[in-house]
Design an enzyme around this catalytic site. Structure first.
Site, PDB file in Angstrom:
ATOM      1  N   PRO A   1       5.891  -8.348  11.878  1.00 53.81           N
ATOM      2  CA  PRO A   1       7.113  -7.735  12.403  1.00 53.81           C
ATOM      3  C   PRO A   1       6.952  -6.216  12.477  1.00 53.81           C
ATOM      4  O   PRO A   1       6.267  -5.612  11.642  1.00 53.81           O
ATOM      5  CB  PRO A   1       8.176  -8.110  11.361  1.00 53.81           C
ATOM      6  CG  PRO A   1       7.607  -9.284  10.638  1.00 53.81           C
ATOM      7  CD  PRO A   1       6.122  -9.077  10.626  1.00 53.81           C
ATOM      8  N   LYS A   2       7.564  -5.612  13.490  1.00 54.91           N
ATOM      9  CA  LYS A   2       7.600  -4.152  13.578  1.00 54.91           C
ATOM     10  C   LYS A   2       8.935  -3.703  13.001  1.00 54.91           C
ATOM     11  O   LYS A   2      10.002  -3.997  13.546  1.00 54.91           O
ATOM     12  CB  LYS A   2       7.465  -3.683  15.027  1.00 54.91           C
ATOM     13  CG  LYS A   2       7.397  -2.169  15.160  1.00 54.91           C
ATOM     14  CD  LYS A   2       7.244  -1.735  16.598  1.00 54.91           C
ATOM     15  CE  LYS A   2       7.099  -0.227  16.685  1.00 54.91           C
ATOM     16  NZ  LYS A   2       8.254   0.488  16.094  1.00 54.91           N
ATOM     17  N   TRP A   3       8.879  -2.999  11.895  1.00 52.76           N
ATOM     18  CA  TRP A   3      10.079  -2.636  11.156  1.00 52.76           C
ATOM     19  C   TRP A   3      10.721  -1.373  11.716  1.00 52.76           C
ATOM     20  O   TRP A   3      10.024  -0.441  12.137  1.00 52.76           O
ATOM     21  CB  TRP A   3       9.741  -2.457   9.678  1.00 52.76           C
ATOM     22  CG  TRP A   3       9.167  -3.706   9.104  1.00 52.76           C
ATOM     23  CD1 TRP A   3       7.841  -4.017   8.947  1.00 52.76           C
ATOM     24  CD2 TRP A   3       9.893  -4.853   8.670  1.00 52.76           C
ATOM     25  NE1 TRP A   3       7.698  -5.279   8.430  1.00 52.76           N
ATOM     26  CE2 TRP A   3       8.940  -5.818   8.249  1.00 52.76           C
ATOM     27  CE3 TRP A   3      11.255  -5.149   8.586  1.00 52.76           C
ATOM     28  CZ2 TRP A   3       9.321  -7.066   7.758  1.00 52.76           C
ATOM     29  CZ3 TRP A   3      11.626  -6.392   8.086  1.00 52.76           C
ATOM     30  CH2 TRP A   3      10.671  -7.333   7.682  1.00 52.76           C
TER      31      TRP A   3
END
Length: 345
Positions: A35-37
């Protein structure tokens, strides 16, 4: 709690590995998806109870996140350097606005916010391990196993966690389809056999909304007004020159007066050292062709639809200011392939 740069396993000016944008997830084998936070990228340096947090820009972050300094300082780990993202959750959703509020000059305000909206450190890589060995030249698959061995015993749901990951392309697409709306910001793709390449866009990031971080190289006043009407956006080319690539005029009326004052205080020629703005485009025929150059030290994230001739085809939407980003990191690499269609649309 910061310490001399030479006392940590790596110097605190060590540059994090970066990502270039893509419209599609790589589908072949050999990729890890994460995931790209939606927070502040952070390298955390620890040596005993001494801790230093650094933003992607290289600027120190520890002053603004004292709860994270204390957390890492108390861990019974001798030394390590880890890569991750600082995030703040409010009512179950990530809040970038809450992150920005931390960048406040008053220590008392920072302390109050750290208690009411504590930050969480999400870790996804390790660069220097407690056994005193640099992991920079180690393949990602091995680094991830090492990170899990070091951090897993100390995970805390509310403050310190390991980022999930998958090698399943279908699951990664599901993550991407759910991105936005206070959740993750997209998907980051890394080669399982890849080493850690500091300062290099060796990773791939895919977002549902196509955005780019741009330098503000100048501005134009509104027609028949002395308040800012649009920001002139720039990206650095391969020669290190700042090229004008478009504009954004989606500035809230309530913000114009303060923003005008801020920009006027930064007036400084030339603004753009490469391709400079011309007169008004056909998309803004009512605006003066004159523009004011400013010191190129402000970064904004903008949303765009198409790129033509290495320029944003239309005006962009101002998403937010990015004080955590270094202007030099705003390069054309971000928008390579950006004319392609979003696969999730």
């Amino acid at each position: 709690m910061a310490k001399n740069t030479q006392k940590f396993g790596l110097p605190v000016d060590f540059e994090p590995m970066e990502a270039k944008s893509s419209a599609e997830l790589p589908a072949e084998e050999g990729w890890q998806y994460e995931p790209k936070w939606d927070g502040f990228r952070c390298l955390a340096f620890k040596d005993g109870d001494a801790v230093d947090l650094r933003a992607k820009s290289g600027k120190p972050l520890g002053r603004y996140f004292p709860e994270v300094l204390a957390l890492l300082g108390d861990l019974p780990i001798g030394s390590m350097v880890v890569d991750g993202e600082l995030v703040i959750e409010i009512e179950g959703k990530l809040s970038f606005e809450a992150m920005q509020m931390r960048l406040h000059p008053a220590e008392s305000r920072v302390r109050k916010l750290s208690a009411s909206t504590p930050a969480k450190l999400v870790l996804f890589d390790i660069l220097f391990s407690p056994d005193g060995v640099s992991q920079v030249n180690t393949p990602l698959k091995t680094r991830r196993a090492k990170l899990e061995a070091v951090i897993s015993p100390f995970q805390r749901t509310e403050s310190l966690v390991l980022s999930p990951y998958t090698t399943d392309y279908t699951l990664a697409r599901a993550w991407l389809s759910q991105a936005g709306n206070g959740g993750i910001d997209g998907v980051v793709c890394k080669r399982l056999d890849g080493t850690y390449e500091p300062g290099v866009r060796a990773m791939i990031k895919v977002k549902r909304l196509r955005t780019a971080d741009c330098v503000v190289g100048g501005f134009r006043y509104e027609s028949k007004s002395k308040e800012v009407g649009s920001l002139l956006l720039g990206l650095y080319n391969a020669g290190g020159e700042l090229d004008h690539v478009g504009f954004t005029s989606t500035i809230a009326d309530a913000d114009r007066a303060a923003l005008t004052e801020r920009l006027e205080a930064r007036r400084e020629a030339p603004g753009f050292t490469g391709k400079a703005p011309g007169g008004p485009s056909r998309w803004s025929t009512g605006r003066s062709g004159n523009w004011e150059p400013v010191k190129p030290d402000l970064v904004v994230e903008v949303r765009f639809d198409h790129v033509t001739g290495r320029r944003f085809r239309h005006g962009t939407k101002l998403m937010r200011w990015r004080p955590d980003k270094k202007p030099a990191q705003c390069t054309y690499e971000q928008i390579e392939g950006a004319s392609m269609q979003d696969p999730t649309s």
